[in-house]
Design an enzyme around this catalytic site. Structure first.
Site, PDB file in Angstrom:
ATOM      1  N   ASP A 180      13.529   6.926   8.857  1.00  0.00           N
ATOM      2  CA  ASP A 180      12.564   7.137   9.936  1.00  0.00           C
ATOM      3  C   ASP A 180      12.659   6.022  10.964  1.00  0.00           C
ATOM      4  O   ASP A 180      12.044   6.117  12.033  1.00  0.00           O
ATOM      5  CB  ASP A 180      11.135   7.216   9.382  1.00  0.00           C
ATOM      6  CG  ASP A 180      10.123   7.526  10.477  1.00  0.00           C
ATOM      7  OD1 ASP A 180      10.318   8.535  11.194  1.00  0.00           O
ATOM      8  OD2 ASP A 180       9.141   6.767  10.648  1.00  0.00           O
TER       9      ASP A 180
ATOM     10  N   ASP B 122       9.130  -7.000  -5.675  1.00  0.00           N
ATOM     11  CA  ASP B 122       8.330  -7.673  -4.649  1.00  0.00           C
ATOM     12  C   ASP B 122       8.039  -9.085  -5.143  1.00  0.00           C
ATOM     13  O   ASP B 122       7.126  -9.299  -5.939  1.00  0.00           O
ATOM     14  CB  ASP B 122       7.025  -6.923  -4.388  1.00  0.00           C
ATOM     15  CG  ASP B 122       6.350  -7.372  -3.102  1.00  0.00           C
ATOM     16  OD1 ASP B 122       6.410  -8.584  -2.810  1.00  0.00           O
ATOM     17  OD2 ASP B 122       5.780  -6.526  -2.390  1.00  0.00           O
TER      18      ASP B 122
ATOM     19  N   GLU C 117      15.831   1.705  18.553  1.00  0.00           N
ATOM     20  CA  GLU C 117      15.080   2.956  18.553  1.00  0.00           C
ATOM     21  C   GLU C 117      14.795   3.371  19.994  1.00  0.00           C
ATOM     22  O   GLU C 117      14.276   2.550  20.764  1.00  0.00           O
ATOM     23  CB  GLU C 117      13.763   2.808  17.790  1.00  0.00           C
ATOM     24  CG  GLU C 117      13.949   2.645  16.310  1.00  0.00           C
ATOM     25  CD  GLU C 117      12.656   2.421  15.555  1.00  0.00           C
ATOM     26  OE1 GLU C 117      12.694   2.429  14.312  1.00  0.00           O
ATOM     27  OE2 GLU C 117      11.604   2.205  16.216  1.00  0.00           O
TER      28      GLU C 117
ATOM     29  N   ALA D  12      11.657   3.851   5.597  1.00  0.00           N
ATOM     30  CA  ALA D  12      10.579   4.191   6.523  1.00  0.00           C
ATOM     31  C   ALA D  12       9.821   2.927   6.900  1.00  0.00           C
ATOM     32  O   ALA D  12       8.634   2.991   7.250  1.00  0.00           O
ATOM     33  CB  ALA D  12       9.640   5.214   5.898  1.00  0.00           C
ATOM     34  N   ALA D  13      10.514   1.782   6.838  1.00  0.00           N
ATOM     35  CA  ALA D  13       9.870   0.505   7.128  1.00  0.00           C
ATOM     36  C   ALA D  13      10.270   0.000   8.514  1.00  0.00           C
ATOM     37  O   ALA D  13       9.553   0.223   9.486  1.00  0.00           O
ATOM     38  CB  ALA D  13      10.229  -0.517   6.040  1.00  0.00           C
ATOM     39  N   ARG D  14      11.422  -0.661   8.614  1.00  0.00           N
ATOM     40  CA  ARG D  14      11.924  -1.158   9.892  1.00  0.00           C
ATOM     41  C   ARG D  14      13.446  -1.024   9.919  1.00  0.00           C
ATOM     42  O   ARG D  14      14.122  -1.316   8.926  1.00  0.00           O
ATOM     43  CB  ARG D  14      11.529  -2.616  10.118  1.00  0.00           C
ATOM     44  CG  ARG D  14      10.069  -2.839  10.508  1.00  0.00           C
ATOM     45  CD  ARG D  14       9.772  -2.253  11.877  1.00  0.00           C
ATOM     46  NE  ARG D  14       8.421  -2.531  12.348  1.00  0.00           N
ATOM     47  CZ  ARG D  14       7.371  -1.748  12.148  1.00  0.00           C
ATOM     48  NH1 ARG D  14       7.529  -0.634  11.436  1.00  0.00           N
ATOM     49  NH2 ARG D  14       6.182  -2.056  12.645  1.00  0.00           N
TER      50      ARG D  14
ATOM     51  N   ARG E  82       0.822  -1.213   0.000  1.00  0.00           N
ATOM     52  CA  ARG E  82       0.000   0.000   0.000  1.00  0.00           C
ATOM     53  C   ARG E  82       0.861   1.272   0.000  1.00  0.00           C
ATOM     54  O   ARG E  82       0.627   2.196  -0.771  1.00  0.00           O
ATOM     55  CB  ARG E  82      -0.913   0.018   1.225  1.00  0.00           C
ATOM     56  CG  ARG E  82      -1.994  -1.051   1.231  1.00  0.00           C
ATOM     57  CD  ARG E  82      -2.705  -1.032   2.575  1.00  0.00           C
ATOM     58  NE  ARG E  82      -3.825  -1.956   2.625  1.00  0.00           N
ATOM     59  CZ  ARG E  82      -3.714  -3.250   2.913  1.00  0.00           C
ATOM     60  NH1 ARG E  82      -2.520  -3.765   3.162  1.00  0.00           N
ATOM     61  NH2 ARG E  82      -4.778  -4.020   2.955  1.00  0.00           N
ATOM     62  N   ILE E  83       1.827   1.321   0.916  1.00  0.00           N
ATOM     63  CA  ILE E  83       2.640   2.526   1.045  1.00  0.00           C
ATOM     64  C   ILE E  83       3.500   2.734  -0.189  1.00  0.00           C
ATOM     65  O   ILE E  83       3.575   3.844  -0.735  1.00  0.00           O
ATOM     66  CB  ILE E  83       3.507   2.448   2.313  1.00  0.00           C
ATOM     67  CG1 ILE E  83       2.613   2.425   3.559  1.00  0.00           C
ATOM     68  CG2 ILE E  83       4.480   3.631   2.385  1.00  0.00           C
ATOM     69  CD1 ILE E  83       3.348   2.094   4.845  1.00  0.00           C
TER      70      ILE E  83
ATOM     71  N   HIS F 157      10.970   7.450  14.058  1.00  0.00           N
ATOM     72  CA  HIS F 157       9.855   6.526  13.789  1.00  0.00           C
ATOM     73  C   HIS F 157       8.514   7.226  14.015  1.00  0.00           C
ATOM     74  O   HIS F 157       7.655   6.753  14.758  1.00  0.00           O
ATOM     75  CB  HIS F 157       9.963   5.272  14.669  1.00  0.00           C
ATOM     76  CG  HIS F 157       9.213   4.095  14.088  1.00  0.00           C
ATOM     77  ND1 HIS F 157       9.542   2.797  14.354  1.00  0.00           N
ATOM     78  CD2 HIS F 157       8.155   4.032  13.248  1.00  0.00           C
ATOM     79  CE1 HIS F 157       8.728   1.973  13.733  1.00  0.00           C
ATOM     80  NE2 HIS F 157       7.873   2.708  13.037  1.00  0.00           N
TER      81      HIS F 157
END
Length: 327
Positions: free
Chosen positions: A254, A169, A259, A228-230, A149-150, A278
């Site tokens: 991010d 993917d 973290e 911006a995932a993990r 989606r992102i 994050h």
């Protein structure tokens, strides 16, 4: 009135409190002395970042649902949940818009060298125009690792900027890629031609440290890396080396591992890196969407109704037996 006991891992802010029905008995959150305070009698938990493992489930024997107020479920032990008949839910649509916007922000900030330019100005270094070496994105290639989606929304932003988009993917069929998006058949096939690489895959054992020294070496010289995932998807030492060697123009992150990073961590002080803590999904609108959906799904499970975003459907019959047995 029958009250439903839900444990909230985080404090519920005044802005979100109206989304909790009056029939809910609010438990938690824990504190520094006991992060699990209040969970022992809970029927459901609205989860954030704590590990939901055997230890937690043993503390909460009445728990039938763990509902993440976000997408990722990497902090949840699915085998432990299955053994106890605990439903796991997430909110896949909630953070899509702000996370995609944040990824775009990081991409632009790194490509346009916002941080080093601002630092030169702060230090009155002079020669600003001559020293600036931003990347013009029009006509460049945007590589998306993962195409959920992102990533699909980021693809639209890239197209609007005049970029060509390529995505990798392996879990999606060929017809999941629109005509405007080139499909890569391997990660390295995506990395080599991409001027910007943006990561959008879940954190799994298979994906851990997928961006290592080899991956960064395979990226195009002068390219930009965005995550911006993990944080666990990236070997941060390898990323720093690629930046220090001048192979990468810059990076926008991010997420990190751990973290938050120690204040002295070199990533936080690297002039070609922008790091945010994050917070990509932390808009008022997204917070309400994610929190409201998590609470709604928790109440559905307690009532024996199948939630729309059940992540472990194989345990649903066991959950129903537990719910019926407690009625």
């Amino acid at each position: 009135m029958i009250t439903q006991r839900i444990w909230f891992e985080r404090e519920v802010t005044s802005a979100l409190l109206p989304l909790v029905p009056t029939a809910v008995e609010m438990l938690g959150p824990g504190g520094d002395g006991d992060v699990h305070a209040g969970i022992r009698t809970a029927r459901a938990a609205v989860a954030a970042r704590l590990p939901y493992d055997d230890h937690l489930f043993d503390l909460a024997p009445e728990l039938v649902a763990v509902c993440r107020s976000g997408i990722g479920c990497d902090t949840i032990d699915f085998e432990a949940a299955a053994r106890r008949g605990v439903a796991v839910c997430n909110v896949p649509d909630g953070p899509t818009v702000p996370t995609a916007e944040h990824a775009l922000t990081l991409m632009l900030a790194a490509a346009k060298q916002v941080i080093p330019s601002a630092l030169r100005l702060r230090d009155a270094a002079g020669a600003y125009y001559r020293s600036h070496g931003a990347l013009e994105l029009d006509g460049k290639k945007l590589g998306l690792v993962g195409f959920g989606r992102i990533a699909r929304r980021v693809a639209g932003y890239g197209t609007a900027l005049g970029m060509d988009v390529i995505a990798y993917d392996p879990y999606l069929p060929e017809d999941a890629f629109p005509p405007r998006v080139e499909r890569a058949t391997s990660l390295h096939q995506l990395l080599a031609p991409s001027d910007v690489v943006s990561v959008h895959v879940p954190m799994t054992d298979e994906n851990a440290r997928m961006f290592d020294a080899d991956a960064f070496a395979a990226m195009k010289a002068g390219s930009v890396f965005v995550n911006a995932a993990r944080g666990g998807l990236v070997d941060q030492e390898a990323l720093l080396a690629a930046l220090d060697e001048g192979h990468l123009l810059g990076a926008g992150l991010d997420v990190t591992d751990p973290e938050p990073l120690d204040p002295d961590h070199p990533l936080l002080h690297h002039p070609d890196v922008i790091v945010t803590p994050h917070v990509a999904s932390a808009t008022a609108e997204a917070k309400a969407r994610m929190f409201g959906s998590a609470v709604e799904q928790a109440l559905m499970v307690i009532a024996g109704q199948r939630p729309p975003h059940l992540v472990n459907p194989d345990v649903w019959n066991k959950v129903l037996r537990r719910v019926a047995g407690s009625g």
